[in-house]
Design a protein around this motif. Structure first.
Motif, PDB file in Angstrom:
ATOM      1  N   UNK A   1       0.835  -1.203   0.000  1.00  0.00           N
ATOM      2  CA  UNK A   1       0.000   0.000   0.000  1.00  0.00           C
ATOM      3  C   UNK A   1       0.867   1.248   0.000  1.00  0.00           C
ATOM      4  N   UNK A   2       0.300   2.348  -0.456  1.00  0.00           N
ATOM      5  CA  UNK A   2       1.005   3.622  -0.496  1.00  0.00           C
ATOM      6  C   UNK A   2      -0.008   4.731  -0.231  1.00  0.00           C
ATOM      7  N   UNK A   3       0.358   5.977  -0.567  1.00  0.00           N
ATOM      8  CA  UNK A   3      -0.576   7.094  -0.395  1.00  0.00           C
ATOM      9  C   UNK A   3      -1.470   7.280  -1.613  1.00  0.00           C
ATOM     10  N   UNK A   4      -1.349   6.407  -2.597  1.00  0.00           N
ATOM     11  CA  UNK A   4      -2.305   6.359  -3.702  1.00  0.00           C
ATOM     12  C   UNK A   4      -3.294   5.237  -3.408  1.00  0.00           C
ATOM     13  N   UNK A   5      -4.598   5.526  -3.380  1.00  0.00           N
ATOM     14  CA  UNK A   5      -5.593   4.498  -3.037  1.00  0.00           C
ATOM     15  C   UNK A   5      -5.470   3.257  -3.920  1.00  0.00           C
ATOM     16  N   UNK A   6      -5.546   2.086  -3.305  1.00  0.00           N
ATOM     17  CA  UNK A   6      -5.447   0.818  -4.036  1.00  0.00           C
ATOM     18  C   UNK A   6      -6.677  -0.037  -3.734  1.00  0.00           C
ATOM     19  N   UNK A   7      -7.241  -0.628  -4.788  1.00  0.00           N
ATOM     20  CA  UNK A   7      -8.435  -1.450  -4.653  1.00  0.00           C
ATOM     21  C   UNK A   7      -8.079  -2.842  -4.128  1.00  0.00           C
ATOM     22  N   UNK A   8      -9.037  -3.466  -3.452  1.00  0.00           N
ATOM     23  CA  UNK A   8      -8.836  -4.813  -2.901  1.00  0.00           C
ATOM     24  C   UNK A   8      -8.397  -5.798  -3.981  1.00  0.00           C
ATOM     25  N   UNK A   9      -8.996  -5.702  -5.165  1.00  0.00           N
ATOM     26  CA  UNK A   9      -8.649  -6.629  -6.254  1.00  0.00           C
ATOM     27  C   UNK A   9      -7.174  -6.534  -6.649  1.00  0.00           C
ATOM     28  N   UNK A  10      -6.628  -5.294  -6.605  1.00  0.00           N
ATOM     29  CA  UNK A  10      -5.202  -5.121  -6.900  1.00  0.00           C
ATOM     30  C   UNK A  10      -4.350  -5.793  -5.841  1.00  0.00           C
ATOM     31  N   UNK A  11      -4.782  -5.690  -4.581  1.00  0.00           N
ATOM     32  CA  UNK A  11      -4.030  -6.322  -3.489  1.00  0.00           C
ATOM     33  C   UNK A  11      -4.046  -7.845  -3.599  1.00  0.00           C
ATOM     34  N   UNK A  12      -5.160  -8.388  -4.047  1.00  0.00           N
ATOM     35  CA  UNK A  12      -5.251  -9.845  -4.245  1.00  0.00           C
ATOM     36  C   UNK A  12      -4.231 -10.292  -5.291  1.00  0.00           C
ATOM     37  N   UNK A  13      -4.133  -9.513  -6.393  1.00  0.00           N
ATOM     38  CA  UNK A  13      -3.180  -9.839  -7.469  1.00  0.00           C
ATOM     39  C   UNK A  13      -1.742  -9.682  -6.969  1.00  0.00           C
ATOM     40  N   UNK A  14      -1.479  -8.577  -6.239  1.00  0.00           N
ATOM     41  CA  UNK A  14      -0.114  -8.263  -5.792  1.00  0.00           C
ATOM     42  C   UNK A  14       0.406  -9.244  -4.743  1.00  0.00           C
ATOM     43  N   UNK A  15      -0.487  -9.755  -3.893  1.00  0.00           N
ATOM     44  CA  UNK A  15      -0.048 -10.591  -2.775  1.00  0.00           C
ATOM     45  C   UNK A  15      -0.295 -12.087  -2.966  1.00  0.00           C
ATOM     46  N   UNK A  16      -1.176 -12.405  -3.901  1.00  0.00           N
ATOM     47  CA  UNK A  16      -1.566 -13.812  -4.117  1.00  0.00           C
ATOM     48  C   UNK A  16      -2.394 -14.365  -2.957  1.00  0.00           C
ATOM     49  N   UNK A  17      -2.952 -13.499  -2.130  1.00  0.00           N
ATOM     50  CA  UNK A  17      -3.805 -13.940  -1.038  1.00  0.00           C
ATOM     51  C   UNK A  17      -5.255 -14.025  -1.515  1.00  0.00           C
ATOM     52  N   UNK A  18      -6.062 -14.801  -0.798  1.00  0.00           N
ATOM     53  CA  UNK A  18      -7.489 -14.907  -1.114  1.00  0.00           C
ATOM     54  C   UNK A  18      -8.212 -13.657  -0.623  1.00  0.00           C
ATOM     55  N   UNK A  19      -9.437 -13.461  -1.067  1.00  0.00           N
ATOM     56  CA  UNK A  19     -10.231 -12.308  -0.634  1.00  0.00           C
ATOM     57  C   UNK A  19     -10.397 -12.309   0.879  1.00  0.00           C
ATOM     58  N   UNK A  20     -10.681 -13.481   1.476  1.00  0.00           N
ATOM     59  CA  UNK A  20     -10.860 -13.564   2.924  1.00  0.00           C
ATOM     60  C   UNK A  20      -9.582 -13.184   3.672  1.00  0.00           C
TER      61      UNK A  20
END
Length: 361
Positions: free
Chosen positions: A314-333
């Protein structure tokens, strides 16, 4: 009648600005002589027409009441040349004849920095302004701005949240809070710093007054930091005035193609200092290393491994949950569990539904 009251009358008369006051003084020699002069005598002065003369005579009926009201509100009326008038403004060719002050003036012995930028700033700009305002004021710099929406307001807020003084130069009358939604900020600055204007009681905020206000902002500071500015922006007017006055110009870089970054990136191309951290500014003014906070992210040693990974993405630019799922390879839960935990711990916040940014306050 005291001379200060006569000066108050002169600067409050409609249609009489700095230039005309100078002409009147050159002709009559002193303010008391201007006060005693008739309309016909006043109109003998070059470029002083009937409208100006009538304004001076009309003001005689009101100025004593205004002067009493000013004193009741605890507003200081500081004339050019008085000890409390900022020395740094004296070099301006169009220095204000007088300033109105509520609260305190900046300490002339300390370093001051103006933080300016876009009114319609992004979440990134908001976080940067708050962060720089907080860290620089914590280090001992005085934060000056114009109390406008956006970057100005968030920079003031950062200093106030840190318990430090900050100072606003208004483009309206000293008792007129503009914009209206900044009333709480205005009141806070009366307790933590001060509010300054060259415009007297009841003067509404007009577009032409803001560029004039900017010369005072730049004149009172040692340097100017621009955070988010369009290619043509009022913030760049302040920076230009600062350059003419020999001030240091700093700029936070932005993303290529972003309209709010064009002004800042152009400043850097023209030679402004590129800053990525408050320490870049503090080092320029030789503040001690102990006052510099090097890391702009919070200490994450208390976080779980998954939380650290999400936080790092994460940074000071807003990031969507879907981007975080792609970036981390974690599940939505897994992502949701981490985000809720980070938000409760004060590391991040949600700017809009499913968009997250870092939180430094």
């Amino acid at each position: 009648m005291e001379e200060k009251e006569l000066w108050f009358w002169l600067v409050n008369a409609k249609g009489v600005g700095n230039k005309r006051i100078g002409m009147l003084l050159e002709h009559f020699g002193e303010v008391s002589a201007i006060y005693r002069a008739s309309s016909r005598e006043i109109m003998k002065v070059p470029e002083i027409g009937e409208h100006c003369a009538e304004g001076l005579l009309r003001e005689k009926a009101f100025f004593k009441r205004k002067y009493e009201r000013m004193n009741q509100l605890g507003i200081s009326f500081i004339l050019k040349g008085e000890e409390s008038y900022p020395e740094s403004l004296l070099v301006l060719p169009d220095a204000p004849v007088a300033l109105y002050v509520r609260g305190k003036m900046p300490d002339q012995r300390k370093k001051s920095l103006a933080i300016v930028g876009a009114r319609d700033c992004s979440e990134y700009g908001k976080e940067m302004a708050n962060w720089f305002g907080k860290e620089l004021s914590n280090a001992g710099m005085q934060i000056i701005s114009g109390m406008a929406r956006g970057i100005d307001g968030y920079a003031h807020q950062g200093a106030i949240e840190a318990g430090n003084p900050t100072y606003a130069v208004l483009g309206s009358g000293i008792d007129v809070c503009y914009p209206k939604e900044h009333e709480a900020l205005y009141d806070a600055m009366l307790r933590h710093g001060g509010v300054i204007s060259e415009y007297g009681l009841g003067v509404h905020a007009l577009a032409g007054q803001f560029p004039m206000r900017n010369r005072i902002i730049s004149g009172m500071c040692d340097g100017i930091l621009v955070i988010e500015a369009k290619e043509k922006s009022g913030s760049l007017i302040t920076a230009d005035m600062g350059l003419e006055q020999g001030k240091d110009i700093f700029s936070v870089p932005g993303r290529i193609g972003d309209r709010l970054s064009q002004g800042c990136n152009n400043l850097i191309k023209m030679g402004a200092y590129l800053v990525q951290d408050p320490s870049d500014i503090l080092e320029n003014y030789h503040f001690s290393d102990t006052s510099i906070k090097k890391d702009w992210k919070k200490n994450n040693y208390m976080l779980e491994t998954k939380e650290k990974i999400v936080y790092a993405n994460l940074s000071y630019n807003p990031k969507h949950i879907n981007e975080l799922i792609i970036d981390t390879n974690y599940s939505l839960n897994e992502i949701m569990e981490c985000l809720v935990s980070l938000e409760l711990k004060g590391y991040i916040r949600q700017t809009m539904k499913n968009y997250y940014i870092l939180c430094n306050y």
